[in-house]
Design an enzyme around this catalytic site. Structure first.
Site, mmCIF file in Angstrom:
data_model
loop_
_atom_site.group_PDB
_atom_site.id
_atom_site.type_symbol
_atom_site.label_atom_id
_atom_site.label_comp_id
_atom_site.label_asym_id
_atom_site.label_seq_id
_atom_site.Cartn_x
_atom_site.Cartn_y
_atom_site.Cartn_z
ATOM 1 N N ASP A 101 0.832 -1.201 0.000
ATOM 2 C CA ASP A 101 0.000 0.000 0.000
ATOM 3 C C ASP A 101 0.871 1.258 0.000
ATOM 4 O OD1 ASP A 101 -2.255 -1.551 0.118
ATOM 5 O OD2 ASP A 101 -2.408 -1.452 2.310
HETATM 6 N N1 URA Z 1 -1.298 -5.952 3.878
HETATM 7 C C1 URA Z 1 -1.825 -4.711 3.818
HETATM 8 O O1 URA Z 1 -2.910 -4.475 4.336
HETATM 9 N N2 URA Z 1 -1.136 -3.753 3.184
HETATM 10 C C2 URA Z 1 0.072 -3.950 2.611
HETATM 11 O O2 URA Z 1 0.659 -3.014 2.044
HETATM 12 C C3 URA Z 1 0.610 -5.240 2.680
HETATM 13 C C4 URA Z 1 -0.096 -6.225 3.327
#
Ligand code: URA
Length: 239
Positions: A101
């Site tokens: 993310d």
């Molecule tokens: N899980 C998430 O919620 N976000 C990420 O970036 C990676 C794993």
């Protein structure tokens, strides 16, 4: 050895389908000979020409990056937000293996090898991922047990996981979460399931791979044995 149409597509000349058409139209030569069969696998180092123009075969490259906070894993963004490409300076067109993310930091693999990327992220393969998570609350023993045995998200039950509490205060706790799958926003959704919010998320490891002394935004070439080992672990289901 890759098929001719794949090699042409990887050189950025055309899509795989268009490359097939080029071959069938007898517009492709390998080592000076017209090839019109789709199954043909050119040897490494073969000279490939499309309409008389030599194509450059791209070597496969593999990197690990320490993804900085507030960057996208896409190559460009319509809102002009920073992307990992702002940090990368290599001649090949590389992409991230799966995504983190915008606000997540940590281990990110980059490559131009689509087959390798698919092996690492395919849901059938269960490579271990370790996340450092800080949340807006304190997980209870029952919640930890539930998280470890599997919880029901909208896309199905999560696989067994491991939780290791590293810090606990009044309204916040940090823990290491080890999971063996990589669904979209998985960690955040697992935390939201209990009504908490993720405050900080860092991917500490994919299997044995860590960022070690790479600063945010820095990356290094993966050693051939690391690429081999990641592929092997993914095929063995990563455990
Ligand atoms: N899980 C998430 O919620 N976000 C990420 O970036 C990676 C794993």
């Amino acid at each position: 050895m890759d098929r001719l149409q794949k090699v042409i597509a990887q050189a950025g000349i055309a899509s795989r389908r268009k490359a097939e058409e080029l071959i069938l139209q007898k517009r492709v030569k390998v080592d000076g000979v017209v090839i019109s069969e789709l199954g043909y696998k050119p040897r490494k180092g073969a000279v490939i020409e499309v309409d008389g123009k030599k194509i450059q075969r791209e070597d496969k490259v593999y990197y690990v990056m320490n993804k900085p906070k507030n960057t996208l894993c896409t190559s460009s963004d319509e809102f002009n937000r920073p992307t990992i490409n702002d940090y990368i300076d290599v001649p090949q067109r590389i992409f991230s293996v799966g995504r983190l993310d915008f606000d997540t930091t940590g281990v990110l693999i980059l490559t131009n090898d689509g087959d390798f990327a698919n092996t690492i992220i395919h849901p059938r393969y269960h490579l271990k991922k370790v996340y450092e998570v800080t949340i807006s609350g304190v997980l209870t023993t029952a919640q930890i047990k539930e998280m470890e045995s599997g919880i029901k998200l909208e896309d199905g039950m999560t696989l067994p996981a491991k939780v290791w509490i590293t810090n606990k205060k009044k309204n916040v706790c940090s823990f290491e979460l080890t999971i063996y799958e990589g669904r979209n926003r998985q960690v955040k959704r697992m935390v939201e399931y209990f009504g908490y919010e993720v405050k900080k998320l860092n991917r500490k490891a994919i299997a044995f791979l860590q960022v070690n002394d790479l600063k945010p935004g820095e990356y290094r070439i993966l050693k051939p044995f690391e690429v081999k080992q990641l592929t092997k672990l993914a095929n063995e289901k990563g455990r």
